[in-house]
Design a protein around this motif. Structure first.
Motif, PDB file in Angstrom:
ATOM      1  N   GLY A   1     -24.296   6.140 -18.639  1.00  0.00           N
ATOM      2  CA  GLY A   1     -25.037   7.015 -19.530  1.00  0.00           C
ATOM      3  C   GLY A   1     -24.871   6.666 -20.994  1.00  0.00           C
ATOM      4  O   GLY A   1     -24.564   5.531 -21.363  1.00  0.00           O
ATOM      5  N   SER A   2     -25.049   7.666 -21.845  1.00  0.00           N
ATOM      6  CA  SER A   2     -24.961   7.421 -23.289  1.00  0.00           C
ATOM      7  C   SER A   2     -23.543   7.095 -23.726  1.00  0.00           C
ATOM      8  O   SER A   2     -23.338   6.457 -24.763  1.00  0.00           O
ATOM      9  CB  SER A   2     -25.471   8.644 -24.062  1.00  0.00           C
ATOM     10  N   ILE A   3     -22.552   7.514 -22.932  1.00  0.00           N
ATOM     11  CA  ILE A   3     -21.170   7.154 -23.250  1.00  0.00           C
ATOM     12  C   ILE A   3     -21.018   5.643 -23.246  1.00  0.00           C
ATOM     13  O   ILE A   3     -20.424   5.056 -24.160  1.00  0.00           O
ATOM     14  CB  ILE A   3     -20.188   7.813 -22.252  1.00  0.00           C
ATOM     15  N   PHE A   4     -21.588   4.990 -22.233  1.00  0.00           N
ATOM     16  CA  PHE A   4     -21.491   3.535 -22.184  1.00  0.00           C
ATOM     17  C   PHE A   4     -22.213   2.888 -23.372  1.00  0.00           C
ATOM     18  O   PHE A   4     -21.697   1.945 -23.982  1.00  0.00           O
ATOM     19  CB  PHE A   4     -22.082   2.995 -20.878  1.00  0.00           C
ATOM     20  N   LYS A   5     -23.381   3.383 -23.702  1.00  0.00           N
ATOM     21  CA  LYS A   5     -24.149   2.801 -24.807  1.00  0.00           C
ATOM     22  C   LYS A   5     -23.388   2.896 -26.122  1.00  0.00           C
ATOM     23  O   LYS A   5     -23.393   1.968 -26.935  1.00  0.00           O
ATOM     24  CB  LYS A   5     -25.502   3.500 -24.917  1.00  0.00           C
ATOM     25  N   ARG A   6     -22.721   4.015 -26.336  1.00  0.00           N
ATOM     26  CA  ARG A   6     -21.973   4.181 -27.565  1.00  0.00           C
ATOM     27  C   ARG A   6     -20.726   3.292 -27.598  1.00  0.00           C
ATOM     28  O   ARG A   6     -20.341   2.781 -28.656  1.00  0.00           O
ATOM     29  CB  ARG A   6     -21.608   5.656 -27.760  1.00  0.00           C
ATOM     30  N   LEU A   7     -20.113   3.099 -26.447  1.00  0.00           N
ATOM     31  CA  LEU A   7     -18.968   2.189 -26.382  1.00  0.00           C
ATOM     32  C   LEU A   7     -19.391   0.740 -26.645  1.00  0.00           C
ATOM     33  O   LEU A   7     -18.679  -0.023 -27.291  1.00  0.00           O
ATOM     34  CB  LEU A   7     -18.282   2.304 -25.024  1.00  0.00           C
ATOM     35  N   LEU A   8     -20.560   0.368 -26.135  1.00  0.00           N
ATOM     36  CA  LEU A   8     -21.091  -0.973 -26.391  1.00  0.00           C
ATOM     37  C   LEU A   8     -21.353  -1.169 -27.882  1.00  0.00           C
ATOM     38  O   LEU A   8     -21.050  -2.234 -28.444  1.00  0.00           O
ATOM     39  CB  LEU A   8     -22.376  -1.180 -25.586  1.00  0.00           C
ATOM     40  N   ALA A   9     -21.886  -0.145 -28.534  1.00  0.00           N
ATOM     41  CA  ALA A   9     -22.126  -0.229 -29.978  1.00  0.00           C
ATOM     42  C   ALA A   9     -20.803  -0.383 -30.731  1.00  0.00           C
ATOM     43  O   ALA A   9     -20.706  -1.156 -31.694  1.00  0.00           O
ATOM     44  CB  ALA A   9     -22.865   1.016 -30.452  1.00  0.00           C
ATOM     45  N   ALA A  10     -19.773   0.327 -30.279  1.00  0.00           N
ATOM     46  CA  ALA A  10     -18.461   0.216 -30.920  1.00  0.00           C
ATOM     47  C   ALA A  10     -17.895  -1.187 -30.758  1.00  0.00           C
ATOM     48  O   ALA A  10     -17.299  -1.747 -31.691  1.00  0.00           O
ATOM     49  CB  ALA A  10     -17.499   1.247 -30.332  1.00  0.00           C
ATOM     50  N   LYS A  11     -18.097  -1.770 -29.582  1.00  0.00           N
ATOM     51  CA  LYS A  11     -17.622  -3.138 -29.328  1.00  0.00           C
ATOM     52  C   LYS A  11     -18.283  -4.125 -30.281  1.00  0.00           C
ATOM     53  O   LYS A  11     -17.644  -5.030 -30.817  1.00  0.00           O
ATOM     54  CB  LYS A  11     -17.917  -3.510 -27.873  1.00  0.00           C
ATOM     55  N   SER A  12     -19.575  -3.936 -30.531  1.00  0.00           N
ATOM     56  CA  SER A  12     -20.284  -4.843 -31.449  1.00  0.00           C
ATOM     57  C   SER A  12     -19.737  -4.723 -32.860  1.00  0.00           C
ATOM     58  O   SER A  12     -19.696  -5.703 -33.612  1.00  0.00           O
ATOM     59  CB  SER A  12     -21.785  -4.555 -31.431  1.00  0.00           C
ATOM     60  N   ASN A  13     -19.292  -3.532 -33.245  1.00  0.00           N
ATOM     61  CA  ASN A  13     -18.729  -3.340 -34.579  1.00  0.00           C
ATOM     62  C   ASN A  13     -17.358  -3.987 -34.725  1.00  0.00           C
ATOM     63  O   ASN A  13     -16.973  -4.406 -35.820  1.00  0.00           O
ATOM     64  CB  ASN A  13     -18.598  -1.848 -34.897  1.00  0.00           C
ATOM     65  N   ILE A  14     -16.631  -4.070 -33.621  1.00  0.00           N
ATOM     66  CA  ILE A  14     -15.247  -4.554 -33.690  1.00  0.00           C
ATOM     67  C   ILE A  14     -15.168  -6.071 -33.702  1.00  0.00           C
ATOM     68  O   ILE A  14     -14.515  -6.671 -34.556  1.00  0.00           O
ATOM     69  CB  ILE A  14     -14.430  -3.994 -32.512  1.00  0.00           C
ATOM     70  N   ASP A  15     -15.834  -6.740 -32.736  1.00  0.00           N
ATOM     71  CA  ASP A  15     -15.630  -8.195 -32.642  1.00  0.00           C
ATOM     72  C   ASP A  15     -16.850  -8.986 -32.189  1.00  0.00           C
ATOM     73  O   ASP A  15     -16.749 -10.196 -31.962  1.00  0.00           O
ATOM     74  CB  ASP A  15     -14.455  -8.508 -31.718  1.00  0.00           C
ATOM     75  N   LEU A  16     -17.985  -8.334 -32.015  1.00  0.00           N
ATOM     76  CA  LEU A  16     -19.214  -9.033 -31.583  1.00  0.00           C
ATOM     77  C   LEU A  16     -19.069  -9.716 -30.228  1.00  0.00           C
ATOM     78  O   LEU A  16     -19.845 -10.611 -29.898  1.00  0.00           O
ATOM     79  CB  LEU A  16     -19.650 -10.059 -32.636  1.00  0.00           C
ATOM     80  N   GLY A  17     -18.077  -9.283 -29.433  1.00  0.00           N
ATOM     81  CA  GLY A  17     -17.926  -9.850 -28.092  1.00  0.00           C
ATOM     82  C   GLY A  17     -16.631 -10.613 -27.930  1.00  0.00           C
ATOM     83  O   GLY A  17     -16.127 -11.237 -28.861  1.00  0.00           O
ATOM     84  N   SER A  18     -16.084 -10.569 -26.725  1.00  0.00           N
ATOM     85  CA  SER A  18     -14.837 -11.282 -26.422  1.00  0.00           C
ATOM     86  C   SER A  18     -15.112 -12.777 -26.265  1.00  0.00           C
ATOM     87  O   SER A  18     -16.252 -13.191 -26.011  1.00  0.00           O
ATOM     88  CB  SER A  18     -14.222 -10.727 -25.134  1.00  0.00           C
ATOM     89  N   PRO A  19     -14.074 -13.617 -26.404  1.00  0.00           N
ATOM     90  CA  PRO A  19     -14.257 -15.069 -26.309  1.00  0.00           C
ATOM     91  C   PRO A  19     -14.938 -15.493 -25.012  1.00  0.00           C
ATOM     92  O   PRO A  19     -14.552 -15.063 -23.925  1.00  0.00           O
ATOM     93  CB  PRO A  19     -12.829 -15.610 -26.391  1.00  0.00           C
TER      94      PRO A  19
END
Length: 492
Positions: free
Chosen positions: A338-356
């Motif tokens: 749901g929207s919880i996942f979408k918001r967590l994905l947005a937070a991930k983009s703010n932190i590191d743009l993705g893991s190696p």
């Protein structure tokens, strides 16, 4: 030095100040010899009375954490912190003390990389039990066949092949999700941090087990959360106490490690898993289900995950691969919907743009193959042998005043000492014998209980385990005998 005061908490303001300063000292954020703010400065900074600060400082001094010098101030004196700088260095860098930070504590910084020969403080697996050679070949082959991997960013959500592989892997663990609802993280620690950054702010209520994983405490304390704790017994989190807290405070997040709980090793019953989910649903709370090593069971499989019971998207499920597969790859996954996942994905983009990307690609073939199941089975066998060795030595050599919980899986053993023994002071003694463990106080978010310790039996080989546990038993026997002889405890 950042001190977070929670005026609505049931703990007095002076005790909050006292505990926060101890957390800074034990985390290494305050080193031996460093000066604390004056009573007047700290009173003004926190908006509390001079009497409140004086009371906290007096308690710290009484317990030998600090020393007040007339005309100079109050300084850290605890023997638990080594001097990492020369006196001249301390003088040269004194200006840095004026720079405000927002770190309430960082307990693991003191125990992940330690010089002691017998390292029992961190939940890590012996490198000799991990598929290092296989992963080495995979890395070489992958770079040889596709050198552009080193010059590419991966998707923010994570490599698609890895997400599909983890979807299949989780299906085998009876954790229902979809590849599109999986987010690849840099270990479970980042998963906890993502949830905290996204949903927890100053004053929000977070419920945690007591004791619990220190890294999670550090994250939620860093967000300024009001942390409430629920004791753990042999069946996991006490649901009766949780219900009372939830009725009164309506927490935003409930953080739990239901399977082979860190640090106690307890396994939450299926009944309690259902009850916790029902409570979360009734108050619209998020459950973070941290599952670092449910695959490492020694007798029978644990109950199904809370995530498997969730129909309405209350559970955020975390699974790390650092413990059981490849610590150097730092790969974990987060599953939500749901929207919880979408918001967590947005937070991930703010932190590191993705893991190696490279480390994600490397582990995909292993997870998809039979090798992963074989590896997990071998781990269970090897770690059970080590657990049994530790239990045998404790049974033969530990003082009768010592007790422990027999873990049915996982990597840790939780030991309870007589109430008058402070495991932080005990740690100073055992370090002289090139041995280390995790003091239990690191695992408590609110009330510090100092008479516990966590031993991780997964990292050292059997020879060093035997030596380390024997040394610990000898030191404990000596301290208890000394107490009996003099009729007073050596630690206060």
């Amino acid at each position: 030095m950042h001190i977070e005061i929670q005026r609505k908490a049931e703990i007095s303001l002076s005790k909050q100040i006292y505990q926060c300063i101890i957390d800074h000292i034990r985390s290494g954020l305050l080193q031996e010899g460093e000066q604390l703010p004056s009573v007047r400065e700290l009173s003004k900074q926190l908006g509390v009375s001079l009497v409140t600060v004086v009371k906290a400082y007096n308690k710290l001094e009484k317990e030998n954490f600090v020393e007040s010098i007339q005309g100079r101030g109050t300084f850290v004196t605890t023997e638990m912190q080594g001097k990492v700088d020369t006196e001249q260095d301390m003088l040269s860098f004194n200006w840095q003390l004026s720079v405000q930070d927002y770190l309430p504590r960082s307990q693991f910084s003191q125990f992940h990389y330690v010089p002691e020969k017998i390292h029992l403080s961190s939940s890590m697996i012996d490198p000799g039990l991990l598929p290092n050679r296989y992963l080495e070949r995979e890395i070489n082959q992958m770079i040889s066949e596709n050198p552009k991997l080193l010059s590419q960013y991966g998707p923010i959500q994570g490599d698609e092949q890895l997400r599909f592989a983890m979807y299949e892997y989780l299906k085998g663990l009876e954790v229902p999700t979809k590849p599109e609802n999986i987010l690849v993280t840099s270990g479970s620690q980042q998963g906890i941090d993502l949830v905290a950054r996204t949903f927890v702010g100053p004053g929000d209520v977070v419920v945690m087990e007591a004791p619990t994983y220190p890294g999670a405490i550090d994250v939620f304390r860093g967000r300024g959360a009001t942390i409430l704790t629920v004791p753990v017994d042999n069946d996991g989190m006490r649901v009766d106490i949780l219900q009372n807290l939830c009725d009164k405070y309506k927490p935003k997040v409930i953080y739990t490690i239901p399977t082979f709980h860190n640090p106690t090793g307890a396994v939450m019953t299926l009944k309690r898993r259902k009850q916790i989910l029902n409570i979360a649903q009734s108050i619209q709370s998020i459950i973070i289900e941290d599952d670092p090593y449910s695959e490492i069971y020694f007798d029978k499989k644990p109950p199904v995950s809370i995530k498997s019971l969730d129909e309405y998207g209350h559970v955020i499920y975390l699974k790390g691969l650092s413990k059981t597969l490849a610590p150097g790859c730092r790969i974990g996954i987060l599953a939500a919907s749901g929207s919880i996942f979408k918001r967590l994905l947005a937070a991930k983009s703010n932190i590191d743009l993705g893991s190696p990307l490279l480390t994600q690609k490397v582990i995909v073939p292993f997870i998809k193959s039979r090798k992963m199941k074989d590896h997990t089975k071998k781990l269970r066998t090897a770690l059970k042998v080590r657990r049994d060795l530790v239990l045998s030595i404790l049974s033969e050599n530990a003082p009768s005043e010592i007790s422990w919980i027999i873990p049915k899986g996982g990597l840790n053993l939780w030991i309870t000492l007589p109430s008058w023994i402070d495991s932080n002071h005990l740690l100073v003694k055992v370090k002289k014998q090139e041995l280390t463990f995790l003091p239990g106080s690191a695992c408590y978010a609110v009330e510090h209980e100092n008479h516990h310790l966590r031993l991780s039996y997964s990292y050292m080989n059997e020879q060093l385990l035997h030596r380390g546990i024997t040394i610990l038993c000898e030191i404990l026997q000596s301290e208890i005998s000394l107490k009996k002889e003099h009729n007073h405890p050596p630690y206060f």
